[in-house]
Design a protein around this motif. Sequence first.
Motif, short mmCIF file in Angstrom:
data_model
loop_
_atom_site.label_atom_id
_atom_site.label_comp_id
_atom_site.label_asym_id
_atom_site.label_seq_id
_atom_site.Cartn_x
_atom_site.Cartn_y
_atom_site.Cartn_z
N ASN A 36 0.84 -1.19 0.00
CA ASN A 36 0.00 0.00 0.00
C ASN A 36 0.88 1.24 0.00
OD1 ASN A 36 -2.61 -1.33 0.46
ND2 ASN A 36 -1.74 -1.86 2.44
N ALA A 37 0.38 2.29 -0.65
CA ALA A 37 1.07 3.58 -0.63
C ALA A 37 0.10 4.65 -0.13
CB ALA A 37 1.57 3.93 -2.02
N VAL A 38 0.65 5.61 0.62
CA VAL A 38 -0.13 6.72 1.17
C VAL A 38 0.68 7.99 0.96
CG1 VAL A 38 -1.15 7.70 3.27
CG2 VAL A 38 -1.18 5.22 2.92
N VAL A 39 0.00 9.08 0.60
CA VAL A 39 0.64 10.39 0.47
C VAL A 39 0.05 11.30 1.55
CG1 VAL A 39 0.98 12.42 -0.99
CG2 VAL A 39 1.02 10.13 -2.00
N LEU A 40 0.93 11.97 2.30
CA LEU A 40 0.54 12.88 3.37
C LEU A 40 1.06 14.27 3.02
CD1 LEU A 40 -0.33 13.60 6.32
CD2 LEU A 40 1.93 12.85 7.02
N LEU A 52 -3.51 16.59 5.02
CA LEU A 52 -4.31 15.91 4.01
C LEU A 52 -3.67 14.56 3.73
CD1 LEU A 52 -6.65 16.01 1.96
CD2 LEU A 52 -5.04 17.01 0.33
N VAL A 53 -4.45 13.50 3.90
CA VAL A 53 -3.96 12.15 3.70
C VAL A 53 -4.70 11.54 2.51
CG1 VAL A 53 -3.55 9.91 4.77
CG2 VAL A 53 -3.63 11.95 6.18
N MET A 54 -3.94 11.06 1.54
CA MET A 54 -4.53 10.45 0.33
C MET A 54 -4.03 9.01 0.19
SD MET A 54 -4.21 13.60 -2.38
CE MET A 54 -2.45 13.90 -2.24
N PRO A 55 -4.91 8.03 0.10
CA PRO A 55 -6.33 8.12 0.43
C PRO A 55 -6.49 8.27 1.94
CG PRO A 55 -5.73 5.84 0.03
CD PRO A 55 -4.51 6.67 -0.26
N PHE A 93 0.51 23.87 2.72
CA PHE A 93 1.25 22.60 2.70
C PHE A 93 2.66 22.87 2.18
CE2 PHE A 93 -3.07 20.52 1.92
CZ PHE A 93 -3.24 20.18 3.25
N GLN A 94 3.66 22.39 2.92
CA GLN A 94 5.06 22.61 2.53
C GLN A 94 5.79 21.30 2.27
OE1 GLN A 94 5.67 24.41 6.24
NE2 GLN A 94 5.61 26.51 5.48
N THR A 95 5.25 20.21 2.82
CA THR A 95 5.92 18.92 2.72
C THR A 95 4.93 17.84 2.31
OG1 THR A 95 7.37 19.58 4.55
CG2 THR A 95 7.36 17.25 3.98
N ALA A 96 5.36 17.00 1.39
CA ALA A 96 4.61 15.80 1.04
C ALA A 96 5.45 14.62 1.49
CB ALA A 96 4.36 15.72 -0.46
N VAL A 97 4.83 13.66 2.15
CA VAL A 97 5.54 12.47 2.60
C VAL A 97 4.87 11.27 1.94
CG1 VAL A 97 6.36 11.13 4.56
CG2 VAL A 97 5.91 13.58 4.84
N VAL A 98 5.68 10.46 1.26
CA VAL A 98 5.17 9.24 0.65
C VAL A 98 5.55 8.08 1.56
CG1 VAL A 98 5.32 7.68 -1.34
CG2 VAL A 98 5.39 10.16 -1.69
N TYR A 99 4.55 7.30 1.94
CA TYR A 99 4.75 6.11 2.75
C TYR A 99 4.46 4.90 1.88
CZ TYR A 99 4.47 9.15 6.87
OH TYR A 99 4.67 10.13 7.80
N VAL A 100 5.35 3.92 1.92
CA VAL A 100 5.13 2.67 1.19
C VAL A 100 5.22 1.53 2.20
CG1 VAL A 100 5.92 1.17 -0.67
CG2 VAL A 100 6.15 3.65 -0.91
N ASP A 112 10.35 12.24 1.93
CA ASP A 112 9.78 13.59 2.00
C ASP A 112 10.12 14.37 0.74
OD1 ASP A 112 9.58 12.61 4.59
OD2 ASP A 112 9.93 14.57 5.51
N PHE A 113 9.18 15.24 0.35
CA PHE A 113 9.37 16.13 -0.79
C PHE A 113 8.88 17.51 -0.42
CE2 PHE A 113 8.73 11.88 -2.43
CZ PHE A 113 9.73 11.74 -3.38
N ALA A 114 9.65 18.56 -0.75
CA ALA A 114 9.20 19.93 -0.54
C ALA A 114 8.20 20.27 -1.63
CB ALA A 114 10.39 20.88 -0.60
N ILE A 115 7.08 20.89 -1.23
CA ILE A 115 6.04 21.22 -2.21
C ILE A 115 5.57 22.65 -2.03
CG2 ILE A 115 5.21 18.84 -2.42
CD1 ILE A 115 2.81 19.73 -0.62
#
Length: 129
Positions: A36-40, A52-55, A93-100, A112-115
Amino acid sequence: MAVENFKVSRESGNTNVNAQFKIKNTSRGYQRVAGNAVVLLKGADLNKNQWLVMPAVKFSGNQPSGKSGKRFSIQRFRTMNFSAKAPNHADQFQTAVVYVFTDKGELLLTQDFAISLPPLPAVSTEAPA
Protein backbone atom coordinates in the motif's frame (compact mmCIF):
# COMPACT_ATOMS: atom_id res chain seq x y z
CA MET A 1 11.84 0.32 -3.37
CA ALA A 2 12.21 3.85 -4.67
CA VAL A 3 9.92 6.80 -5.34
CA GLU A 4 10.73 8.85 -8.44
CA ASN A 5 9.24 11.79 -10.38
CA PHE A 6 7.07 12.98 -7.48
CA LYS A 7 4.68 15.78 -8.44
CA VAL A 8 1.86 17.48 -6.57
CA SER A 9 -0.45 19.91 -8.32
CA ARG A 10 -3.77 21.65 -8.33
CA GLU A 11 -5.24 22.72 -11.66
CA SER A 12 -6.78 26.17 -11.77
CA GLY A 13 -10.54 25.99 -11.50
CA ASN A 14 -10.27 22.55 -9.88
CA THR A 15 -10.66 22.09 -6.14
CA ASN A 16 -8.71 18.80 -6.08
CA VAL A 17 -5.09 18.25 -5.13
CA ASN A 18 -3.34 15.63 -7.24
CA ALA A 19 -0.18 13.71 -6.40
CA GLN A 20 1.68 11.44 -8.78
CA PHE A 21 4.88 9.42 -8.58
CA LYS A 22 6.57 6.37 -9.97
CA ILE A 23 7.07 3.54 -7.49
CA LYS A 24 10.04 1.45 -8.53
CA ASN A 25 11.20 -1.99 -7.51
CA THR A 26 14.96 -1.83 -6.91
CA SER A 27 15.44 -5.46 -5.83
CA ARG A 28 17.69 -7.82 -7.77
CA GLY A 29 15.77 -10.06 -10.10
CA TYR A 30 12.67 -7.88 -9.83
CA GLN A 31 10.72 -10.13 -7.50
CA ARG A 32 7.09 -9.04 -7.34
CA VAL A 33 6.35 -6.59 -4.51
CA ALA A 34 2.85 -5.79 -3.28
CA GLY A 35 1.62 -3.36 -0.67
CA ASN A 36 0.00 0.00 0.00
CA ALA A 37 1.07 3.58 -0.63
CA VAL A 38 -0.13 6.72 1.17
CA VAL A 39 0.64 10.39 0.47
CA LEU A 40 0.54 12.88 3.37
CA LEU A 41 0.57 16.66 2.84
CA LYS A 42 1.49 18.78 5.84
CA GLY A 43 2.83 22.19 6.82
CA ALA A 44 4.88 23.54 9.70
CA ASP A 45 2.04 25.81 10.88
CA LEU A 46 -0.70 23.18 10.52
CA ASN A 47 -2.10 20.88 13.19
CA LYS A 48 -2.24 17.14 12.57
CA ASN A 49 -6.00 17.37 11.97
CA GLN A 50 -5.34 19.84 9.10
CA TRP A 51 -3.04 17.46 7.22
CA LEU A 52 -4.31 15.91 4.01
CA VAL A 53 -3.96 12.15 3.70
CA MET A 54 -4.53 10.45 0.33
CA PRO A 55 -6.33 8.12 0.43
CA ALA A 56 -7.97 8.80 3.82
CA VAL A 57 -6.54 6.20 6.23
CA LYS A 58 -6.26 5.81 9.99
CA PHE A 59 -3.16 7.04 11.80
CA SER A 60 -0.89 5.11 14.10
CA GLY A 61 1.07 7.74 16.04
CA ASN A 62 2.31 10.39 13.58
CA GLN A 63 2.19 8.21 10.50
CA PRO A 64 -0.55 6.47 8.54
CA SER A 65 -1.39 2.92 9.47
CA GLY A 66 0.14 0.51 6.98
CA LYS A 67 -2.96 -1.67 6.91
CA SER A 68 -4.63 0.35 4.15
CA GLY A 69 -3.84 2.82 1.39
CA LYS A 70 -3.66 2.64 -2.39
CA ARG A 71 -2.81 -0.94 -3.34
CA PHE A 72 -0.02 -1.77 -5.74
CA SER A 73 1.63 -4.88 -7.06
CA ILE A 74 4.71 -4.39 -9.20
CA GLN A 75 7.52 -6.29 -10.76
CA ARG A 76 9.48 -3.27 -12.07
CA PHE A 77 7.56 0.02 -11.64
CA ARG A 78 4.14 1.66 -11.69
CA THR A 79 2.84 5.24 -11.80
CA MET A 80 0.64 5.96 -8.78
CA ASN A 81 -2.02 8.70 -8.90
CA PHE A 82 -3.76 10.20 -5.88
CA SER A 83 -6.46 12.86 -5.71
CA ALA A 84 -8.40 14.53 -2.90
CA LYS A 85 -10.50 17.64 -2.35
CA ALA A 86 -8.18 20.50 -1.44
CA PRO A 87 -8.82 22.13 1.93
CA ASN A 88 -8.96 25.95 2.06
CA HIS A 89 -5.45 25.99 3.56
CA ALA A 90 -3.86 23.90 0.76
CA ASP A 91 -1.37 26.69 0.03
CA GLN A 92 0.08 26.13 3.53
CA PHE A 93 1.25 22.60 2.70
CA GLN A 94 5.06 22.61 2.53
CA THR A 95 5.92 18.92 2.72
CA ALA A 96 4.61 15.80 1.04
CA VAL A 97 5.54 12.47 2.60
CA VAL A 98 5.17 9.24 0.65
CA TYR A 99 4.75 6.11 2.75
CA VAL A 100 5.13 2.67 1.19
CA PHE A 101 4.06 -0.39 3.18
CA THR A 102 4.21 -4.11 2.52
CA ASP A 103 0.94 -5.96 2.13
CA LYS A 104 1.40 -7.00 5.78
CA GLY A 105 1.48 -3.34 6.88
CA GLU A 106 5.24 -3.05 7.54
CA LEU A 107 6.87 0.25 6.55
CA LEU A 108 9.14 -0.24 3.51
CA LEU A 109 9.92 3.35 2.65
CA THR A 110 9.18 6.91 3.70
CA GLN A 111 10.33 9.83 1.57
CA ASP A 112 9.78 13.59 2.00
CA PHE A 113 9.37 16.13 -0.79
CA ALA A 114 9.20 19.93 -0.54
CA ILE A 115 6.04 21.22 -2.21
CA SER A 116 4.27 24.47 -2.99
CA LEU A 117 0.62 24.82 -4.00
CA PRO A 118 -1.18 27.97 -5.13
CA PRO A 119 -3.99 29.27 -2.92
CA LEU A 120 -7.54 28.29 -3.84
CA PRO A 121 -9.30 30.88 -6.00
CA ALA A 122 -11.45 33.33 -4.07
CA VAL A 123 -15.11 32.38 -4.16
CA SER A 124 -17.42 35.17 -5.23
CA THR A 125 -20.16 35.86 -2.72
CA GLU A 126 -22.30 37.73 -5.26
CA ALA A 127 -25.40 36.06 -6.62
CA PRO A 128 -25.16 35.22 -10.33
CA ALA A 129 -26.81 37.80 -12.57
